[in-house]
Design a protein around this motif. Structure first.
Motif, PDB file in Angstrom:
ATOM      1  N   ALA A  65       0.833  -1.204   0.000  1.00  0.00           N
ATOM      2  CA  ALA A  65       0.000   0.000   0.000  1.00  0.00           C
ATOM      3  C   ALA A  65       0.867   1.253   0.000  1.00  0.00           C
ATOM      4  O   ALA A  65       0.578   2.231  -0.707  1.00  0.00           O
ATOM      5  CB  ALA A  65      -0.924  -0.006   1.209  1.00  0.00           C
ATOM      6  N   PHE A  66       1.949   1.232   0.772  1.00  0.00           N
ATOM      7  CA  PHE A  66       2.842   2.393   0.831  1.00  0.00           C
ATOM      8  C   PHE A  66       3.478   2.655  -0.534  1.00  0.00           C
ATOM      9  O   PHE A  66       3.528   3.802  -0.998  1.00  0.00           O
ATOM     10  CB  PHE A  66       3.914   2.153   1.891  1.00  0.00           C
ATOM     11  CG  PHE A  66       4.905   3.275   2.014  1.00  0.00           C
ATOM     12  CD1 PHE A  66       4.624   4.384   2.797  1.00  0.00           C
ATOM     13  CD2 PHE A  66       6.120   3.236   1.344  1.00  0.00           C
ATOM     14  CE1 PHE A  66       5.527   5.429   2.904  1.00  0.00           C
ATOM     15  CE2 PHE A  66       7.030   4.268   1.444  1.00  0.00           C
ATOM     16  CZ  PHE A  66       6.735   5.362   2.226  1.00  0.00           C
ATOM     17  N   PHE A 111       2.269   4.427   5.819  1.00  0.00           N
ATOM     18  CA  PHE A 111       1.323   4.730   4.744  1.00  0.00           C
ATOM     19  C   PHE A 111       0.381   5.860   5.149  1.00  0.00           C
ATOM     20  O   PHE A 111       0.202   6.843   4.417  1.00  0.00           O
ATOM     21  CB  PHE A 111       0.529   3.463   4.409  1.00  0.00           C
ATOM     22  CG  PHE A 111      -0.704   3.690   3.585  1.00  0.00           C
ATOM     23  CD1 PHE A 111      -0.625   3.858   2.218  1.00  0.00           C
ATOM     24  CD2 PHE A 111      -1.957   3.722   4.193  1.00  0.00           C
ATOM     25  CE1 PHE A 111      -1.772   4.071   1.448  1.00  0.00           C
ATOM     26  CE2 PHE A 111      -3.098   3.929   3.435  1.00  0.00           C
ATOM     27  CZ  PHE A 111      -3.015   4.108   2.064  1.00  0.00           C
ATOM     28  N   PHE A 112      -0.215   5.762   6.330  1.00  0.00           N
ATOM     29  CA  PHE A 112      -1.160   6.798   6.768  1.00  0.00           C
ATOM     30  C   PHE A 112      -0.448   8.104   7.100  1.00  0.00           C
ATOM     31  O   PHE A 112      -0.970   9.189   6.829  1.00  0.00           O
ATOM     32  CB  PHE A 112      -1.964   6.299   7.972  1.00  0.00           C
ATOM     33  CG  PHE A 112      -2.978   5.250   7.630  1.00  0.00           C
ATOM     34  CD1 PHE A 112      -4.107   5.575   6.884  1.00  0.00           C
ATOM     35  CD2 PHE A 112      -2.810   3.938   8.022  1.00  0.00           C
ATOM     36  CE1 PHE A 112      -5.046   4.608   6.539  1.00  0.00           C
ATOM     37  CE2 PHE A 112      -3.738   2.960   7.692  1.00  0.00           C
ATOM     38  CZ  PHE A 112      -4.858   3.299   6.946  1.00  0.00           C
ATOM     39  N   ALA A 113       0.758   8.003   7.668  1.00  0.00           N
ATOM     40  CA  ALA A 113       1.510   9.225   7.974  1.00  0.00           C
ATOM     41  C   ALA A 113       1.898   9.958   6.696  1.00  0.00           C
ATOM     42  O   ALA A 113       1.846  11.188   6.621  1.00  0.00           O
ATOM     43  CB  ALA A 113       2.750   8.881   8.795  1.00  0.00           C
ATOM     44  N   LEU A 124      -8.108   7.669  12.625  1.00  0.00           N
ATOM     45  CA  LEU A 124      -8.597   6.562  13.454  1.00  0.00           C
ATOM     46  C   LEU A 124      -7.832   5.274  13.149  1.00  0.00           C
ATOM     47  O   LEU A 124      -7.491   4.514  14.064  1.00  0.00           O
ATOM     48  CB  LEU A 124     -10.092   6.360  13.233  1.00  0.00           C
ATOM     49  CG  LEU A 124     -11.009   7.467  13.781  1.00  0.00           C
ATOM     50  CD1 LEU A 124     -12.455   7.210  13.388  1.00  0.00           C
ATOM     51  CD2 LEU A 124     -10.871   7.581  15.299  1.00  0.00           C
ATOM     52  N   ALA A 125      -7.578   5.022  11.871  1.00  0.00           N
ATOM     53  CA  ALA A 125      -6.809   3.827  11.501  1.00  0.00           C
ATOM     54  C   ALA A 125      -5.399   3.898  12.065  1.00  0.00           C
ATOM     55  O   ALA A 125      -4.868   2.904  12.576  1.00  0.00           O
ATOM     56  CB  ALA A 125      -6.776   3.677   9.981  1.00  0.00           C
ATOM     57  N   PHE A 152       7.351  11.437   7.984  1.00  0.00           N
ATOM     58  CA  PHE A 152       6.446  11.346   6.838  1.00  0.00           C
ATOM     59  C   PHE A 152       5.314  12.362   6.915  1.00  0.00           C
ATOM     60  O   PHE A 152       4.820  12.824   5.886  1.00  0.00           O
ATOM     61  CB  PHE A 152       5.895   9.928   6.704  1.00  0.00           C
ATOM     62  CG  PHE A 152       6.846   8.973   6.045  1.00  0.00           C
ATOM     63  CD1 PHE A 152       7.466   9.301   4.851  1.00  0.00           C
ATOM     64  CD2 PHE A 152       7.127   7.743   6.612  1.00  0.00           C
ATOM     65  CE1 PHE A 152       8.350   8.425   4.242  1.00  0.00           C
ATOM     66  CE2 PHE A 152       7.996   6.857   6.013  1.00  0.00           C
ATOM     67  CZ  PHE A 152       8.621   7.202   4.821  1.00  0.00           C
ATOM     68  N   VAL A 153       4.879  12.691   8.110  1.00  0.00           N
ATOM     69  CA  VAL A 153       3.875  13.758   8.234  1.00  0.00           C
ATOM     70  C   VAL A 153       4.491  15.091   7.820  1.00  0.00           C
ATOM     71  O   VAL A 153       3.847  15.914   7.152  1.00  0.00           O
ATOM     72  CB  VAL A 153       3.322  13.814   9.674  1.00  0.00           C
ATOM     73  CG1 VAL A 153       2.585  15.122   9.928  1.00  0.00           C
ATOM     74  CG2 VAL A 153       2.390  12.634   9.923  1.00  0.00           C
TER      75      VAL A 153
END
Length: 227
Positions: A65-66, A111-113, A124-125, A152-153
């Motif tokens: 995903a990343f 991935f989310f960051a 939330l994830a 990453f953020v």
């Protein structure tokens, strides 16, 4: 842990290690880590296999995903995911289950960051995965993840075309809020761990009089100390 859970007890203490040691408060025991429930199965070998398979799959899925998010092709993402998951580092870490459990969730958290945690579902994830990682029992890996997530953020991907471009301050606040929620979700394990860490005599080195000086042997008529 599995023996106590089968009897409907919370494993607070392990009497089988030395003279006994705290167990729930020893974060490495992973008492509250959900994949540990595999060990309630009758076969320990099957439980171990499923535990490792789950974490290899989580690492592979998160890395794919990343990489897809970075714009590489599907075939390249699959190749990169396979290289990451089957690397010598992953294989060697898999013998330390608490560290490997935490490591397996790192790609998904990255991935989310990298997305900048721009939606509520992203945050939330991220919080849920961070809590899961913390419950696996590797403070070292959790600290490393916090550093990776902050990086990453800070260097997050641009918002979708036409969307609101969040500034760095807002992105960092999102990260702090999601991380705080993750800590709250893992509090059942983190609070006893923090209390034990605050009073443990393992926070520092042994006093000099208690240290093992090492063995002494003789070479060419001269005493040599081996440490």
């Amino acid at each position: 842990t599995a023996d106590r859970l089968r009897r409907g007890e919370l494993p607070l203490w392990n009497p089988l290690s030395g003279g006994g040691e705290p167990w729930l408060a020893n974060l490495q025991s992973g008492v509250y880590y959900p994949p540990g429930l595999f060990f309630l199965l009758p076969s320990p070998a099957l439980a171990a296999g499923l535990y490792l398979l789950l974490h290899f799959a989580a690492a592979a899925f998160g890395m794919r995903a990343f990489l897809r998010q970075e714009g590489v092709s599907e075939s390249a993402a699959l190749a990169g995911s396979a290289a990451f998951t089957a690397s010598g580092f992953s294989a060697s870490l898999s013998s330390y289950w608490n560290h490997f459990g935490a490591f397996a969730w790192l790609p998904a958290l990255a991935f989310f960051a990298r997305r900048g945690l721009r939606t509520r579902s992203d945050r939330l994830a991220f919080a849920g995965l961070l809590a899961l990682q913390a419950l696996s029992g590797s403070p070292e890996m959790s600290i490393a993840t916090a550093a990776v997530a902050a990086l990453f953020v800070w260097r997050s991907r641009p918002e979708p075309e036409g969307g609101f471009a969040a500034g760095l301050s807002l992105r960092l606040r999102r990260l702090a809020a999601a991380a705080a929620l993750g800590v709250v979700l893992a509090a059942a394990a983190l609070v006893p761990f923090a209390e034990l860490a605050s009073v443990s005599d393992r926070r520092g080195p042994l006093p000099a009089p208690e240290r093992e000086a090492g063995s002494v042997y003789r070479i060419n008529g001269r005493d040599v100390r081996q440490r």
